[in-house]
Every structure is written in C-alpha cells, then in structure tokens.
Design a protein around this motif. Structure first.
Motif, short mmCIF file in Angstrom:
data_model
loop_
_atom_site.label_atom_id
_atom_site.label_comp_id
_atom_site.label_asym_id
_atom_site.label_seq_id
_atom_site.Cartn_x
_atom_site.Cartn_y
_atom_site.Cartn_z
N LEU A 27 14.58 -52.08 13.42
CA LEU A 27 15.15 -53.38 13.77
C LEU A 27 14.65 -54.49 12.86
CD1 LEU A 27 14.68 -53.14 17.65
CD2 LEU A 27 16.71 -52.51 16.32
N PHE A 28 13.43 -54.32 12.34
CA PHE A 28 12.81 -55.39 11.54
C PHE A 28 11.77 -54.76 10.63
CE2 PHE A 28 9.27 -58.33 10.83
CZ PHE A 28 9.91 -59.48 10.40
N ALA A 29 11.66 -55.25 9.42
CA ALA A 29 10.63 -54.78 8.49
C ALA A 29 10.23 -55.93 7.58
CB ALA A 29 11.13 -53.59 7.68
N ARG A 30 8.93 -56.04 7.31
CA ARG A 30 8.43 -57.11 6.43
C ARG A 30 7.25 -56.57 5.63
NH1 ARG A 30 7.85 -61.02 2.95
NH2 ARG A 30 7.77 -63.19 3.69
N SER A 31 7.32 -56.73 4.33
CA SER A 31 6.24 -56.31 3.44
C SER A 31 5.03 -57.21 3.65
CB SER A 31 6.70 -56.38 1.99
OG SER A 31 5.60 -56.34 1.11
N VAL A 32 3.86 -56.62 3.88
CA VAL A 32 2.64 -57.41 4.08
C VAL A 32 2.19 -58.08 2.78
CG1 VAL A 32 0.24 -57.36 4.81
CG2 VAL A 32 1.93 -56.04 6.06
N PRO A 33 2.10 -57.36 1.64
CA PRO A 33 1.73 -58.06 0.40
C PRO A 33 2.69 -59.18 0.04
CG PRO A 33 1.47 -55.70 0.12
CD PRO A 33 2.17 -55.90 1.43
N LYS A 34 4.00 -58.97 0.22
CA LYS A 34 4.95 -60.04 -0.11
C LYS A 34 4.81 -61.22 0.85
CE LYS A 34 8.55 -57.46 -2.53
NZ LYS A 34 9.97 -57.03 -2.53
N TYR A 37 1.10 -63.46 13.03
CA TYR A 37 2.36 -63.61 12.32
C TYR A 37 3.50 -63.80 13.31
CZ TYR A 37 6.50 -62.07 9.67
OH TYR A 37 7.75 -61.97 9.10
N ARG A 38 4.41 -64.72 12.98
CA ARG A 38 5.58 -64.99 13.84
C ARG A 38 6.85 -64.51 13.13
NH1 ARG A 38 4.98 -70.47 16.55
NH2 ARG A 38 3.52 -69.12 17.67
N PRO A 39 7.37 -63.34 13.51
CA PRO A 39 8.55 -62.81 12.83
C PRO A 39 9.78 -63.71 12.91
CG PRO A 39 7.46 -61.09 14.11
CD PRO A 39 6.82 -62.38 14.48
#
Length: 297
Positions: free
Chosen positions: A85-92, A147-149
């Motif tokens: 449903l959601f994905a976010r790169s931590v380094p980016k 973190y707030r998606p």
C-alpha cells in the motif's frame, strides 16, 4: 528462523526470515500467499487500520552515485493479502531532509548506513505524535526517527544515548522504550562498555531513564545484535536476548520473575527470532480454532 511472526485472530500467521519473502499461512500451515517481489527483514507490526509495516530492501538500489552493494532500506506498508500500500526509501527520505551527514562521510563509506530494524506504528493520537505515524529504528547510526507518512515529514529525530539500538515501543502518550544494545565496534568486533539496557525516553521533558539496569546487569545481558523489549500488562515486561537464546520476564518491581532458555535435547542453545507475546485471550481462541479445523498432515 521465523523473524517477528505475527499471529492473527483467525489463527493465520504472517512470517518471514531475515532478508526473505513475506508469506501468510493458514491455521493448518498451508500457504495463502507469498510476496516474493522484494526482500523483507526484521520487524512485522500491525497498525490501527489492520495493515502491517515491514522493513524491506530495494534491489537494485535507486540512490545516485553509490556502488551496487549499497543497502537501500525501505519502509513498507501492506494489507493482510500481501499487497503493498505504501513504500518509502529511508536513505532518500533522509537526503530529502538534508540528513546526508548521517549517511555519508568522506573516507568512511558504509554500504548499510541505516540498517532499519523496527517500524513501530502509532495507534492513537497524543501530544507528540498522531495515529498513523511510525517510529523508525536505524541501528547503524544509533538514531530513532518519528515519521509521518501522510505528509512525508520527519517529525522528530534523536541520535543516542542508545547505541546500535533495536525495538522501539510506545509506552503511553509521552514515553517510548528503546532496546539499547550498547554494542560498539572498536576494530576488533563487538565491544561492550557495561551491558545492554532498556532506555525510556520522555517526550515531555527529554529525560532518559533506565528502569531495568539492575536486571540487565545481574543477568549479564550483552546483545550485540537484535534484542527485544515488550511491555506487558500489570507492570510486567518481556526481554529477549537473542544470541544467548533467553527470554526474561521482568516483574512489576523490575526484578526477574521468570526465564526461559531455548535449549534443545542435544544440549545446544538455538537463536530466538523476535518472539511475540500472545495474551491468553488470543491464545485460547487460536487453540479452539485449531482443534475445530481438523488439519491433516
């Protein structure tokens, strides 16, 4: 090992190994689905909407100007059918927030700078966070992020006093606990100045307390990797020392109330895998469902 297995109310289990596909088994052990489109690792936690959050790795990585061996950790949310449903790169995410100084230092390239080992969903609004936020534990830079998606914003960040930490837990509306491995590498492998510990951080005043120091010292808990702390009801807590294959139950006075060592009949001990405490209500329900299922081998 089944790392951080999640038991559902109908008896199904969602599990994985470290750096492996994620899968769901029914109460008879038959596979319902497997997400093998990417590699998953470390924690598996459910949020307030019945979705799960699991760390993942992007392969090949998508961060510019880095060698192919770079580990790009990713925050991933999935539904209970294994759909992302959601994905976010931590380094980016960190680069977008001008935090490159934590990732890249001249002359000190680290192929795994973040080492995301826990995503802890926030289930209720509070004075310092909102439902839907997630705490992130980044071991290799001894950093915790909030973190707030919904806004793609880092709300809060703190580096130390924990060292190579694992397992963030929300204790109430203003405190979190952190498993402080306190494991260092001074050139000869894991090094401890004292013991691992459980740190409690208070957002209301910035204070850090160590309520389990005596227990961790008396039991000589030195966890160079992994480690787990789970607050339980009535003031009890579960502490997992993965490498020594021990589970400790701390009582309301923070003393040792019970312990278990994962020792087999051959006399050897075997690693644990982020054990999950199952309360009696859920456990009894699953036992009844398993008996009624009449599973065959």
């Amino acid at each position: 090992r089944e790392i951080s297995p999640l038991l559902l109310a109908n008896g199904d289990i969602i599990a994985k190994d470290h750096n492996a596909p994620l899968f769901r088994l029914d109460i008879c052990g038959q596979r319902k689905w497997m997400n093998d489109g990417r590699i998953f690792h470390h924690s598996t936690e459910m949020d307030g909407d019945g979705h799960i959050w699991v760390p993942s790795v992007v392969e090949p990585h998508s961060v510019k100007a880095l060698p192919p061996d770079f580990f790009e950790d990713q925050i991933v949310q999935l539904d209970l059918n294994g759909k992302i449903l959601f994905a976010r790169s931590v380094p980016k995410l960190m680069l977008d927030n001008q935090l490159e100084f934590l990732l890249f230092t001249n002359g000190m390239y680290n192929r795994d700078p973040t080492h995301l080992n826990d995503i802890e969903p926030v289930l209720d609004d509070g004075p310092f966070w909102k439902r839907g936020d997630v705490f992130l534990s980044l071991r290799n830079i001894s950093t915790i992020l909030l973190y707030r998606p919904t806004s793609d914003k880092i709300i809060w960040m703190k580096q130390g006093p924990w060292v190579a930490q694992h397992d963030v837990d929300i204790l109430d509306d203003h405190r979190i606990s952190v498993y402080d491995n306190h494991a260092q590498d001074r050139g000869y492998g894991p090094y401890f100045e004292g013991n691992s510990n459980i740190l409690v951080y208070d957002f209301s005043n910035g204070a850090v307390s160590r309520p389990y120091s005596d227990l961790m010292k008396s039991e000589n808990i030195r966890t160079s990797a992994a480690g787990l702390f789970t607050p339980l009801s009535k003031g009890y807590a579960l502490i997992e020392d993965v490498q020594d294959a021990r589970l400790l139950i701390a009582g309301p006075d923070n003393s040792l109330a019970a312990e278990f060592t994962n020792r087999a009949v051959d006399g050897n001990i075997y690693l644990l895998g982020w054990s999950r405490f199952v309360d009696k209500g859920l456990g009894d329900r699953v036992v009844r469902l398993a008996k009624a299922a009449h599973c065959t081998a």
